[in-house]
Design a protein around this motif. Structure first.
Motif, PDB file in Angstrom:
ATOM      1  N   GLN A 209       0.654  -1.339  -0.010  1.00  0.00           N
ATOM      2  CA  GLN A 209       0.017  -0.019  -0.046  1.00  0.00           C
ATOM      3  C   GLN A 209       0.900   1.412   0.020  1.00  0.00           C
ATOM      4  O   GLN A 209       0.662   2.142  -1.000  1.00  0.00           O
ATOM      5  CB  GLN A 209      -1.031  -0.129   1.215  1.00  0.00           C
ATOM      6  N   VAL A 210       1.798   1.366   0.917  1.00  0.00           N
ATOM      7  CA  VAL A 210       2.822   2.430   1.028  1.00  0.00           C
ATOM      8  C   VAL A 210       3.489   2.684  -0.371  1.00  0.00           C
ATOM      9  O   VAL A 210       3.776   3.865  -0.891  1.00  0.00           O
ATOM     10  CB  VAL A 210       3.918   2.151   2.146  1.00  0.00           C
ATOM     11  N   SER A 211       3.831   1.419  -1.125  1.00  0.00           N
ATOM     12  CA  SER A 211       4.787   1.845  -2.470  1.00  0.00           C
ATOM     13  C   SER A 211       3.906   2.450  -3.486  1.00  0.00           C
ATOM     14  O   SER A 211       4.430   3.028  -4.198  1.00  0.00           O
ATOM     15  CB  SER A 211       4.846   0.471  -3.035  1.00  0.00           C
ATOM     16  N   TYR A 212       2.569   2.722  -3.345  1.00  0.00           N
ATOM     17  CA  TYR A 212       1.764   3.568  -4.234  1.00  0.00           C
ATOM     18  C   TYR A 212       1.786   4.844  -3.748  1.00  0.00           C
ATOM     19  O   TYR A 212       1.066   5.692  -4.596  1.00  0.00           O
ATOM     20  CB  TYR A 212       0.464   2.737  -4.421  1.00  0.00           C
ATOM     21  N   LEU A 213       1.990   5.281  -2.724  1.00  0.00           N
ATOM     22  CA  LEU A 213       1.930   6.579  -2.186  1.00  0.00           C
ATOM     23  C   LEU A 213       3.239   7.282  -2.394  1.00  0.00           C
ATOM     24  O   LEU A 213       4.313   7.127  -1.606  1.00  0.00           O
ATOM     25  CB  LEU A 213       1.678   6.784  -0.585  1.00  0.00           C
ATOM     26  N   GLU A 214       3.575   8.044  -3.420  1.00  0.00           N
ATOM     27  CA  GLU A 214       4.504   8.651  -3.800  1.00  0.00           C
ATOM     28  C   GLU A 214       4.595  10.177  -4.310  1.00  0.00           C
ATOM     29  O   GLU A 214       3.660  10.579  -5.045  1.00  0.00           O
ATOM     30  CB  GLU A 214       5.225   8.262  -5.209  1.00  0.00           C
ATOM     31  N   PRO A 215       5.105  10.935  -3.184  1.00  0.00           N
ATOM     32  CA  PRO A 215       5.540  10.647  -1.803  1.00  0.00           C
ATOM     33  C   PRO A 215       4.750  10.234  -0.670  1.00  0.00           C
ATOM     34  O   PRO A 215       3.482  10.461  -0.916  1.00  0.00           O
ATOM     35  CB  PRO A 215       6.429  11.782  -1.592  1.00  0.00           C
ATOM     36  N   VAL A 216       5.132   9.459   0.204  1.00  0.00           N
ATOM     37  CA  VAL A 216       4.497   9.157   1.306  1.00  0.00           C
ATOM     38  C   VAL A 216       4.093  10.571   2.169  1.00  0.00           C
ATOM     39  O   VAL A 216       4.841  11.353   2.483  1.00  0.00           O
ATOM     40  CB  VAL A 216       5.369   8.254   2.291  1.00  0.00           C
ATOM     41  N   PRO A 217       2.860  10.586   2.420  1.00  0.00           N
ATOM     42  CA  PRO A 217       2.279  11.794   3.332  1.00  0.00           C
ATOM     43  C   PRO A 217       3.090  11.740   4.731  1.00  0.00           C
ATOM     44  O   PRO A 217       3.450  10.895   5.374  1.00  0.00           O
ATOM     45  CB  PRO A 217       0.758  11.587   3.587  1.00  0.00           C
ATOM     46  N   GLN A 218       3.599  13.058   4.938  1.00  0.00           N
ATOM     47  CA  GLN A 218       4.051  13.320   6.401  1.00  0.00           C
ATOM     48  C   GLN A 218       3.473  14.488   7.136  1.00  0.00           C
ATOM     49  O   GLN A 218       2.893  15.474   6.661  1.00  0.00           O
ATOM     50  CB  GLN A 218       5.583  13.987   6.005  1.00  0.00           C
TER      51      GLN A 218
END
Length: 327
Positions: A209-218
């Motif tokens: 799931q995280v791999s599709y979040l580019e960039p990852v929310p911060q």
């Protein structure tokens, strides 16, 4: 607080466990009993006493999405500029409608969460034996949650905080994956913070799931407890050693840009320890509000000695914080 739900409504106007193809918008007033213990959510069913129990004091249906957004903006305008943010709470497994609403109200009240609070109430069966039904309900609710989040973002309401608890964390991540597949980078652009509390997610699935979040929310914060009995049961059901929310060794996700906060020390042997963030009086006192946590831990402010972690491990974009009472 506001509620958005894809639960069906019966002939008595009550929300059921059935899934609906349409979404309902509500403005609820929840009465919080004055003398209950911090972290507790007493309910009395049909004989609820407002002096002792959480009670839905007023329920106002909102006719349309546009009216809902208008009411939400009106509520935000009445608040100080720095507090004009919306927190979307996605509840977990085994929650009836009222239970989900009451837990959300308790979380907002005890953690003093600023701004407007919105609960996405997906159709959980509200039964300990409804795990597979709830998992299917989560998958069926992804598009409704996506439509809600995208609508909020497009409306120009300002900061959006997204909080998923338990299986609601799985729904949260599946939805963000779905959105970012269609609009790369949406999550990072649109969310002010992303929080998972005791997420009931397979670790390998989470990595995907995280791999599709580019960039990852911060910031992206995950609260975990190795003493989470509910997640131990979930792990046995799925045949895995652990779920994301009760991992004791974070090496499997230490290459990801997330912050893991271990609250195992606050777990209570008398409970399942599945919602320590909202149920432990000591931890609630330590946090002193979600905004203070974010401005302290997550931005590295000085002068936060009352919130110092017992241990801190930071490598690249990954951070692991362990908390203990009395520190």
């Amino acid at each position: 607080m506001f509620v958005v739900t894809n639960r069906s409504i019966d002939t008595n106007g009550q929300f059921t466990i059935e899934r609906s193809r349409s979404v309902q918008y509500l403005d609820l007033t929840v009465s919080v009993p004055p003398d209950r213990a911090v972290g507790q959510v007493p309910t009395g069913g049909e004989r609820a006493d407002p002096q002792k129990d959480f009670v839905i004091a007023e329920r106002r249906p909102i006719a349309s999405q546009s009216s809902f957004i208008s009411d939400l903006k009106k509520g935000l305008r009445s608040q100080p500029p720095l507090e004009r943010e919306v927190t979307v709470f996605v509840h977990g497994y085994n929650n009836g409608f009222s239970e989900a609403v009451f837990r959300a109200a308790q979380l907002k009240h005890d953690l003093e969460i600023e701004g407007e609070f919105l609960t996405f109430a997906w159709p959980s069966r509200g039964s300990a034996f409804g795990y597979e039904y709830d998992k299917d309900s989560v998958l069926a609710a992804r598009t409704e949650l996506q439509n809600l989040l995208v609508t909020l973002s497009k409306s120009g309401i300002g900061r959006i905080n997204l909080v998923g608890h338990s299986m609601g964390g799985f729904l949260t991540m599946e939805t963000l994956r779905q959105i970012d597949l269609q609009d790369r980078g949406w999550s990072a652009r649109s969310l002010d913070r992303l929080v998972l509390i005791s997420p009931d997610i397979d670790v390998d699935v989470f990595r995907d799931q995280v791999s599709y979040l580019e960039p990852v929310p911060q910031p992206f914060v995950i609260f975990v407890s190795s003493q989470d009995a509910a997640l131990r049961l979930s792990a046995r059901i799925t045949g895995e050693p652990a779920r994301l929310g009760n991992i004791s060794n974070t090496s499997d996700i230490s290459d990801l840009p997330v912050s893991v906060i271990d609250v195992t020390a606050f777990s209570d042997d008398s409970s399942t320890s599945h919602f320590v963030v909202g149920s432990s009086p000591d931890l609630i006192a330590l946090i002193e509000g979600a905004r203070k946590l974010d401005r302290g831990f997550m931005s590295g402010d000085s002068g936060m000695s009352d919130l110092l972690p017992v241990s801190l491990n930071s490598t690249g974009g990954f951070t692991e914080i362990t908390l203990e009472p009395g520190r």
